[in-house]
Scaffold this motif. Structure first.
Motif, PDB file in Angstrom:
ATOM      1  N   ALA A  68       7.491   0.500 -11.312  1.00 57.33           N
ATOM      2  CA  ALA A  68       7.223  -0.061  -9.898  1.00 57.33           C
ATOM      3  C   ALA A  68       6.966   1.115  -9.088  1.00 57.33           C
ATOM      4  O   ALA A  68       6.199   0.897  -7.840  1.00 57.33           O
ATOM      5  CB  ALA A  68       8.499  -0.874  -9.529  1.00 57.33           C
ATOM      6  N   GLY A  69       7.533   2.059  -9.222  1.00 56.99           N
ATOM      7  CA  GLY A  69       7.212   3.319  -8.290  1.00 56.99           C
ATOM      8  C   GLY A  69       5.860   3.772  -8.418  1.00 56.99           C
ATOM      9  O   GLY A  69       5.406   4.335  -7.276  1.00 56.99           O
ATOM     10  N   SER A  70       4.910   3.356  -9.440  1.00 53.66           N
ATOM     11  CA  SER A  70       3.727   3.856  -9.528  1.00 53.66           C
ATOM     12  C   SER A  70       2.832   2.787  -8.944  1.00 53.66           C
ATOM     13  O   SER A  70       1.589   2.822  -9.183  1.00 53.66           O
ATOM     14  CB  SER A  70       3.262   4.238 -10.885  1.00 53.66           C
ATOM     15  OG  SER A  70       3.078   3.164 -11.866  1.00 53.66           O
ATOM     16  N   GLY A  71       3.432   1.656  -8.444  1.00 55.29           N
ATOM     17  CA  GLY A  71       2.868   0.674  -7.795  1.00 55.29           C
ATOM     18  C   GLY A  71       2.140  -0.595  -8.692  1.00 55.29           C
ATOM     19  O   GLY A  71       1.258  -1.392  -8.233  1.00 55.29           O
ATOM     20  N   ILE A  72       2.781  -0.830  -9.817  1.00 53.06           N
ATOM     21  CA  ILE A  72       2.441  -1.715 -10.822  1.00 53.06           C
ATOM     22  C   ILE A  72       3.443  -2.918 -10.996  1.00 53.06           C
ATOM     23  O   ILE A  72       4.695  -2.471 -10.827  1.00 53.06           O
ATOM     24  CB  ILE A  72       2.304  -0.974 -12.386  1.00 53.06           C
ATOM     25  CG1 ILE A  72       1.250   0.271 -12.426  1.00 53.06           C
ATOM     26  CG2 ILE A  72       1.931  -2.120 -13.335  1.00 53.06           C
ATOM     27  CD1 ILE A  72      -0.091  -0.127 -12.166  1.00 53.06           C
ATOM     28  N   ARG A  73       2.999  -3.918 -10.915  1.00 51.64           N
ATOM     29  CA  ARG A  73       3.699  -5.182 -11.031  1.00 51.64           C
ATOM     30  C   ARG A  73       4.578  -5.052 -12.335  1.00 51.64           C
ATOM     31  O   ARG A  73       3.762  -5.042 -13.322  1.00 51.64           O
ATOM     32  CB  ARG A  73       2.866  -6.570 -11.095  1.00 51.64           C
ATOM     33  CG  ARG A  73       2.883  -6.734  -9.336  1.00 51.64           C
ATOM     34  CD  ARG A  73       2.371  -8.157  -9.009  1.00 51.64           C
ATOM     35  NE  ARG A  73       2.285  -8.334  -7.879  1.00 51.64           N
ATOM     36  CZ  ARG A  73       2.141  -9.660  -7.315  1.00 51.64           C
ATOM     37  NH1 ARG A  73       1.865 -10.945  -8.135  1.00 51.64           N
ATOM     38  NH2 ARG A  73       2.260  -9.971  -6.325  1.00 51.64           N
ATOM     39  N   ILE A 210       6.614  10.511  -2.296  1.00 53.52           N
ATOM     40  CA  ILE A 210       7.840  10.648  -3.004  1.00 53.52           C
ATOM     41  C   ILE A 210       8.472   9.261  -2.993  1.00 53.52           C
ATOM     42  O   ILE A 210       8.821   8.781  -2.151  1.00 53.52           O
ATOM     43  CB  ILE A 210       8.712  11.603  -2.369  1.00 53.52           C
ATOM     44  CG1 ILE A 210       7.868  12.976  -2.260  1.00 53.52           C
ATOM     45  CG2 ILE A 210      10.085  11.959  -2.984  1.00 53.52           C
ATOM     46  CD1 ILE A 210       8.647  14.098  -1.456  1.00 53.52           C
ATOM     47  N   ILE A 211       8.920   9.021  -4.198  1.00 54.65           N
ATOM     48  CA  ILE A 211      10.025   7.833  -4.574  1.00 54.65           C
ATOM     49  C   ILE A 211      11.283   8.189  -4.537  1.00 54.65           C
ATOM     50  O   ILE A 211      11.639   9.012  -5.621  1.00 54.65           O
ATOM     51  CB  ILE A 211       9.389   6.870  -5.667  1.00 54.65           C
ATOM     52  CG1 ILE A 211       7.624   6.460  -5.600  1.00 54.65           C
ATOM     53  CG2 ILE A 211      10.273   5.778  -6.122  1.00 54.65           C
ATOM     54  CD1 ILE A 211       7.614   5.527  -4.347  1.00 54.65           C
ATOM     55  N   ASN A 212      12.107   7.993  -3.678  1.00 55.33           N
ATOM     56  CA  ASN A 212      13.148   8.546  -3.628  1.00 55.33           C
ATOM     57  C   ASN A 212      14.230   7.753  -3.058  1.00 55.33           C
ATOM     58  O   ASN A 212      13.887   6.785  -2.207  1.00 55.33           O
ATOM     59  CB  ASN A 212      13.142   9.813  -2.839  1.00 55.33           C
ATOM     60  CG  ASN A 212      14.298  10.466  -2.803  1.00 55.33           C
ATOM     61  OD1 ASN A 212      15.154  10.621  -3.576  1.00 55.33           O
ATOM     62  ND2 ASN A 212      14.628  11.269  -1.630  1.00 55.33           N
ATOM     63  N   SER A 213      15.867   7.594  -3.465  1.00 59.42           N
ATOM     64  CA  SER A 213      16.687   7.267  -2.635  1.00 59.42           C
ATOM     65  C   SER A 213      17.753   8.193  -2.143  1.00 59.42           C
ATOM     66  O   SER A 213      18.923   7.672  -1.742  1.00 59.42           O
ATOM     67  CB  SER A 213      17.410   6.002  -3.764  1.00 59.42           C
ATOM     68  OG  SER A 213      18.181   6.532  -4.588  1.00 59.42           O
ATOM     69  N   LEU A 214      17.320   9.499  -2.462  1.00 59.88           N
ATOM     70  CA  LEU A 214      18.382  10.330  -1.838  1.00 59.88           C
ATOM     71  C   LEU A 214      18.086  10.754  -0.384  1.00 59.88           C
ATOM     72  O   LEU A 214      17.068  11.219  -0.153  1.00 59.88           O
ATOM     73  CB  LEU A 214      18.243  11.623  -2.758  1.00 59.88           C
ATOM     74  CG  LEU A 214      19.168  12.721  -2.362  1.00 59.88           C
ATOM     75  CD1 LEU A 214      20.619  12.442  -2.771  1.00 59.88           C
ATOM     76  CD2 LEU A 214      18.572  14.058  -3.327  1.00 59.88           C
TER      77      LEU A 214
END
Lengths: 355, 176, 251
Positions: A68-73, A210-214
């Motif tokens: 999902a982070g790379s944009g794929i369903r 950047i895909i991140n939750s920090l």
């Protein structure tokens, strides 16, 4: 539209996911969701998608996070104990604002519980799925056709609001066959073309994503969460779904979702045949809960009856929605036992359903 | 008009298959249908049952606790379900396999030696289809064009050679 | 003399690592390889929970921050969705060999076409120096104050040795960065790992024996010496696996 054919709920959901452009599925075996994995393992390779059986539910949800982070369903499915294992990953997905679809074909619990139909995950899914301030979208289909329709809806809404969407089903919906038809669409695997935030290689055309939750700075984290809750408010205002039948003149409104709504509807129909003024209200979105629709449906009612396959969990939201302005009673079975329409009817009569 | 079929027997007797056939006959006859199996450990050789609803109206509960038509292929299922049939309903019993009796006079019982008939006619393993034939006949869901279309749909392509035998079994049941 | 510049694949950000920590060297080696192969535009890195948790600020390629131990699963998800992109993880010993053991082993068994950079410094650095799965017998840490007692705390995990048994592994090599000669070997190993990924050869892992002067209570020089005298004897350098059994795309 092609000719309708009979499909199991789990299989219809899986086929609908493919037609919604779900390119990757990551799963781990658990009853009673197995047909989803089995179906996709057959179909995915033929449509250019990926089916991967992960080493655990934990790994599967983290594969979803990456994909999902790379944009794929992408999608994963499981049943109650497996959803508990996925919980951590779902928190990260929500914290990184990633869209994906997660299926929970609920079984009885707690612990290993049983494998028969249940709705005992309501609290977990709608309230306390994992750590942190967040919600996921929750759809509760009540037929095989809805299993198919809602997975497509879930993908679209997840993308639009950049958040995980869940389908809350149960073994009854998953295993039963009903006629289903799919929109005649060309199967096209999703790509990240309309997701400028995706981490899929910057091609030298933009700053790195950047895909991140920090967020170590409290103010930064608070701002992030507040922004997310603004989206939640928008969902609450504009995207609740519910179905109300015979509620206008009803003295008693029965509230039930998912397969239980089917059972309750049989009881309500039987009550109406006997001349009792009983209505039926079915929340379709469980989060956001259709509060204003329920208030409207119960405005003339004297009492409300909530029916669930649990010890009573949604009843909290029912009481909150109507602000405890009238008595809310409960009937339910748990542990995998399906409430019989006749018993629901008895409960309605016991509550004094009048002609 | 609503038919609520409950089919019960041992795993391996083709209970779910018979249910699927009934559901497709209903679907192709233009009705609302639902098919719900029992699942879980029961799938692995134990008792097995299946609820099929065929109706002119949208279907509420897909789970059938009080069938209008019961089909049973073993004694435990007969004992368990014969009392649940709706008054005025029908029961279709494989009398080769079921050892039992009932004092119910408010339902119509068809005692058909389906397994015996199947064996005598070279249709081993098709007792379920013989009983289904009788059910279709007695419920008026007996449009042969619809039934043949449904049968062609539910028989997997790998077993297409069994289509004629299944048809023969259905007709045998209808005439039983 | 070549011009000693910051690799393009590293951002201008100031690295937060402690003085004498070898993370900086390894970051640089990965970035140099990315530059030399010209793949920054199509690379996605996955960083762990541990001291390198903020590596997403240091690499110029797209980055994803994973939860603790799950980087190989996250990388799998990226790679399966984007089979033609380069995907690497950067993980410490606690992340890879304790909480993430299952994800590591199974990404390897699948021959997942990703590259794993594994930093082994025998300690949990970020949380203040607790026992790691790779902590040496007798080693004093915050949670083994009397030294790691193998009768109580078990034995260190030898990651390259384990991976050498797995068919899907294309490369399992242990290197270190304690001196220029070894740094050059480490870079060659990292390059090989990315080249294997390019050729879709399967799972590649480079284990880098690293230092943690802060938590070891040593000067940087003493820390480098410890790698040589204590770690390398227990974790011998070298290639443990070269060439995967699985080679689907090539056949």
């Amino acid at each position: 539209m092609a000719e309708k054919s009979l499909m199991k709920g789990n299989e219809a959901l899986a086929e609908a996911a493919i037609r919604a452009g779900c390119k990757c599925f990551f799963g781990y075996p658990i009853t009673p969701q197995t047909e989803i994995s089995a179906y996709l393992s057959k179909r995915m390779p033929k449509v250019g998608g990926t089916f991967l059986q992960a080493e655990s539910e934990v790994a599967a949800i983290n594969m979803v996070y990456g994909c999902a982070g790379s944009g794929i369903r992408c999608m994963t499915s499981s049943s109650s104990p497996g959803i508990s294992l996925k919980a951590e990953g779902i928190s990260y997905i929500a914290g990184a604002d990633l869209p994906c679809v997660i299926i929970d074909v609920v079984r009885g619990g707690p612990g290993l519980g049983g494998i028969q139909p249940s709705q005992a995950d309501y609290w977990q899914i709608t309230k306390g799925l994992a750590h942190g301030d967040f919600h996921v979208l929750v759809y509760a289909p009540a037929s095989v056709q809805e299993m198919a329709d809602m997975v497509a809806k879930a993908f679209d809404m997840a993308d639009e609001y950049r958040m995980p969407a869940m389908i809350l089903a149960d073994g009854l919906l998953g295993q039963m066959m009903e006629p289903v038809e799919f929109p005649d669409v060309e199967i096209k695997m999703s790509d990240a073309s309309n997701k400028p935030w995706a981490a899929n290689g910057h091609k030298g055309e933009r700053k790195h994503n950047i895909i991140n939750s920090l967020y170590l700075q409290p103010q930064e984290l608070e701002d992030k969460v507040v922004e997310r809750f603004k989206r939640y408010e928008d969902l609450k205002a504009n995207h609740t779904m519910a179905v109300a039948d015979y509620c206008d003149d009803a003295d008693i409104v029965v509230v039930a979702y998912g397969s239980t709504a089917r059972l309750a509807k049989s009881a309500v129909d039987a009550a109406r045949k006997e001349g009792l003024k009983v209505g039926m209200f079915r929340p379709v979105t469980l989060w956001p809960f259709p509060e204003k629709e329920l208030r409207e449906a119960t405005k003339n009612a004297k009492k409300v009856l909530t029916v669930e396959m649990s010890m009573g969990q949604m009843i909290d939201d029912v009481k909150l929605a109507i602000n405890c302005s009238k008595p809310v009673e409960f009937y339910g079975r748990t542990g995998g036992i399906i409430p019989a329409p006749a018993d629901i009817l008895n409960k309605i009569k016991e509550m004094g359903g009048n002609k | 008009m609503t038919n609520e079929f409950l089919l019960a027997g041992f795993g391996g007797q083709g209970i779910l298959f018979a249910g699927k056939l009934l559901a497709y006959v209903g679907l192709y006859a233009g009705k609302e249908v639902s098919w719900l199996p029992s699942y879980g450990p029961e799938m692995r050789g134990g008792t097995c049952n299946c609820s099929v609803t065929v109706s002119d109206d949208p279907i509420g509960s897909p789970l059938i606790l009080e069938p209008s038509e019961l089909m049973v292929m073993n004694t435990p299922s007969f004992d368990k379900f014969i009392g649940t049939v709706k008054a005025g309903g029908m029961a279709f019993i494989d009398s080769t396999l079921v050892d039992g009796k009932t004092d119910r006079t408010d339902i119509k019982c068809f005692w058909i030696p389906a397994t015996g008939l199947a064996n005598e006619n070279g249709l081993k393993g098709m007792a379920n289809i013989i009983l289904t034939g009788k059910i279709l006949k007695e419920t008026g869901l007996d449009d042969m064009a619809v039934i043949e279309k449904a049968l062609a749909k539910v028989i997997p392509p790998k077993k297409a050679n069994l289509l004629d035998a299944n048809l023969k079994a259905l007709k045998l049941g209808m005439d039983a | 003399m070549p011009d000693f510049k910051r690799p393009h694949a590293l951002t201008d950000a100031y690295l937060h690592y402690c003085p004498g920590c070898t993370h900086g060297i390894v970051h640089r080696l990965v970035a140099e390889v990315i530059d030399e192969m010209g793949i920054e535009n199509e690379t996605i890195g996955v960083c762990p929970v541990g001291c390198s948790v903020m590596a997403y600020d240091y690499f110029s390629c797209d980055m994803i921050e994973a939860s603790h131990g799950r980087s190989p699963a996250v990388a799998t998800g990226v790679k399966r969705g984007n089979p033609d992109k380069f995907v690497f993880t950067y993980q410490g010993d606690g992340d890879l060999a304790a909480i993430g053991t299952a994800e590591t082993i199974h990404a390897a068994t699948r021959g997942e076409n990703i590259t794993v950079i594994f930093i082994n410094n025998t300690t949990y650095g970020m949380t203040g120096g607790q026992m790691a799965p790779t902590t040496l017998p007798g080693q004093v840490t915050q949670t083994t104050p009397y030294g790691r007692d193998t009768s109580e705390a078990g034995f260190p995990v030898k990651v390259c040795e384990i991976l050498s048994q797995i068919d899907g592994v294309a490369l399992a090599e242990r290197v270190t960065v304690i001196d220029p000669a070894n740094i050059r070997k480490a870079k060659a190993a990292i390059r090989k790992a990315f080249e294997y990924q390019k050729k879709k050869q399967g799972f590649s892992l480079v284990e880098v024996l690293s230092t943690c002067p802060t938590n070891w209570g040593m000067t940087p020089v003493q820390a480098l010496e410890r790698v040589k005298t204590e770690m390398i004897p227990y974790y011998p350098l070298g290639v443990y696996k070269d060439g995967a059994v699985r080679n689907k795309e090539e056949n």
